[in-house]
Design a protein around this motif. Structure first.
Motif, PDB file in Angstrom:
ATOM      1  N   PHE A 174       0.833  -1.209   0.000  1.00  0.00           N
ATOM      2  CA  PHE A 174       0.000   0.000   0.000  1.00  0.00           C
ATOM      3  C   PHE A 174       0.865   1.255   0.000  1.00  0.00           C
ATOM      4  O   PHE A 174       0.613   2.203  -0.748  1.00  0.00           O
ATOM      5  N   ALA A 177       2.532   1.738  -3.385  1.00  0.00           N
ATOM      6  CA  ALA A 177       1.585   2.172  -4.414  1.00  0.00           C
ATOM      7  C   ALA A 177       1.173   3.629  -4.257  1.00  0.00           C
ATOM      8  O   ALA A 177       0.872   4.313  -5.238  1.00  0.00           O
ATOM      9  N   HIS A 178       1.186   4.121  -3.017  1.00  0.00           N
ATOM     10  CA  HIS A 178       0.697   5.478  -2.756  1.00  0.00           C
ATOM     11  C   HIS A 178       1.792   6.384  -2.195  1.00  0.00           C
ATOM     12  O   HIS A 178       1.501   7.355  -1.489  1.00  0.00           O
ATOM     13  N   LEU A 188     -10.485   3.048  -0.157  1.00  0.00           N
ATOM     14  CA  LEU A 188      -9.317   2.229  -0.486  1.00  0.00           C
ATOM     15  C   LEU A 188      -8.873   1.368   0.691  1.00  0.00           C
ATOM     16  O   LEU A 188      -8.188   0.356   0.498  1.00  0.00           O
ATOM     17  N   SER A 191     -10.467  -2.038   0.135  1.00  0.00           N
ATOM     18  CA  SER A 191      -9.983  -2.823  -1.000  1.00  0.00           C
ATOM     19  C   SER A 191      -8.496  -3.148  -0.924  1.00  0.00           C
ATOM     20  O   SER A 191      -8.070  -4.205  -1.397  1.00  0.00           O
ATOM     21  N   GLU A 192      -7.682  -2.266  -0.317  1.00  0.00           N
ATOM     22  CA  GLU A 192      -6.228  -2.446  -0.380  1.00  0.00           C
ATOM     23  C   GLU A 192      -5.576  -2.846   0.948  1.00  0.00           C
ATOM     24  O   GLU A 192      -4.389  -3.202   0.964  1.00  0.00           O
ATOM     25  N   LEU A 193      -6.327  -2.790   2.045  1.00  0.00           N
ATOM     26  CA  LEU A 193      -5.761  -3.201   3.332  1.00  0.00           C
ATOM     27  C   LEU A 193      -6.549  -4.350   3.962  1.00  0.00           C
ATOM     28  O   LEU A 193      -6.409  -4.626   5.146  1.00  0.00           O
ATOM     29  N   ARG A 194      -7.363  -5.010   3.151  1.00  0.00           N
ATOM     30  CA  ARG A 194      -8.236  -6.059   3.700  1.00  0.00           C
ATOM     31  C   ARG A 194      -7.464  -7.240   4.260  1.00  0.00           C
ATOM     32  O   ARG A 194      -7.955  -7.972   5.125  1.00  0.00           O
TER      33      ARG A 194
END
Length: 302
Positions: A174, A177-178, A188, A191-194
């Motif tokens: 994560f 990506a950011h 997000l 969706s991205e830290l699940r």
């Protein structure tokens, strides 16, 4: 003067849930439900109706809450005045947050240099405990936090909005990506830290209440790694890549191996100054109140 039943009904009204009120009061849900049923039988009408996922006061419930607040306030005023008659004069200052404690640790040496014979009792509690002590007139001045779902506490003055930022280890996908972003959409997280563990604030804190409101809003139920109360521990755990967390923006510069993002919309809790109703404001009390305000606007406001 046993007012426990009144206090229990008020907590249900505040939480809008028997389950949450029982947790806040430290009693079982079944015991609290029985107390509510007994009160409703005594007065002969329901105090609450269920609307969607929350309880709503009936007209009778609104009258009951108004009367209960007046009775408890009168009781607490009497007990506070009684304590003042029998105890030495001391200023009782309560804080909930680490930021509030840091502020008081800066103010205290200046205060005692100016008023060497004026004792201060510094009390640190979570929001629920401090609010209860304030309602019972056991605290004279408080610097407290409260979450966005609750109104400014009675007898309160808003000091500032304290931003809560997302904190993730730099090596996490994560973060990579950011890396160029300073703000991310809140959805997000879902969706991205699940698949990443969540380092949670302790129950009863306004930080936890604000986290809960966010997770409920975006429909995200991350697995919990642990619950902690200390910001340094939060940051150390994220720096060691144990999970993600929300950290006060006041402490973001303490991290050595993590990145921070604002959420969109931004995530805040509020800081307020509370002054006990009827408090006799002498020179010492006025000095503390003014120093708190000056700290916020000149030093700690960020």
């Amino acid at each position: 003067m046993d007012t426990k039943a009144l206090e229990y009904i008020l907590e249900i009204a505040r939480c809008r849930s028997v389950t949450r009120a029982a947790r806040s009061l430290g009693i079982s849900q079944s015991a609290l439900s029985q107390i509510l049923l007994r009160v409703e039988r005594e007065i002969g009408t329901p105090l609450f109706v269920r609307q969607k996922r929350a309880l709503k006061l009936t007209e009778a419930g609104e009258l009951y809450v108004e009367a209960a607040e007046s009775i408890i306030d009168a009781k607490n005023r009497f007990l506070a005045e009684l304590r003042d008659l029998t105890a030495e004069h001391r200023i009782r200052v309560g804080v909930t947050s680490h930021w509030g404690m840091d502020m008081m640790l800066e103010i205290l040496p200046e205060f005692h240099e100016r008023f060497p014979d004026a004792p201060i009792e510094l009390i640190q509690r979570n929001y629920s405990s401090l609010s209860e002590e304030f309602r019972q007139y056991r605290i004279d001045i408080a610097v407290t936090t409260f979450d966005i779902r609750n109104p400014l506490p009675q007898h309160g003055e808003l000091l500032r909005d304290e931003e809560m930022k997302l904190c993730v280890n730099k090596s996490h996908p994560f973060s990579i990506a950011h890396a160029g972003d300073s703000e991310i959409p809140e959805h997000l997280l879902r969706s991205e830290l699940r698949d990443t563990s969540f380092i949670r604030s302790a129950s009863g804190s306004t930080f936890r209440a604000t986290e809960d409101a966010l997770l409920e809003r975006i429909g995200f139920l991350p697995r919990t790694f642990c619950e902690v109360t200390d910001y340094i521990t939060f940051i150390n755990l994220v720096d060691d890549n144990r999970g993600f967390a929300f950290i006060s923006s006041d402490y973001a510069d303490l991290s050595r191996n993590s990145r921070f993002w604002s959420l969109s919309p931004r995530l805040f809790r509020k800081n307020a100054l509370l002054i006990r109703p009827g408090l006799d404001l002498g020179e010492e009390e006025r000095y503390i109140i003014n120093r708190i305000k000056n700290y916020v606007f000149n030093i700690g406001g960020k």
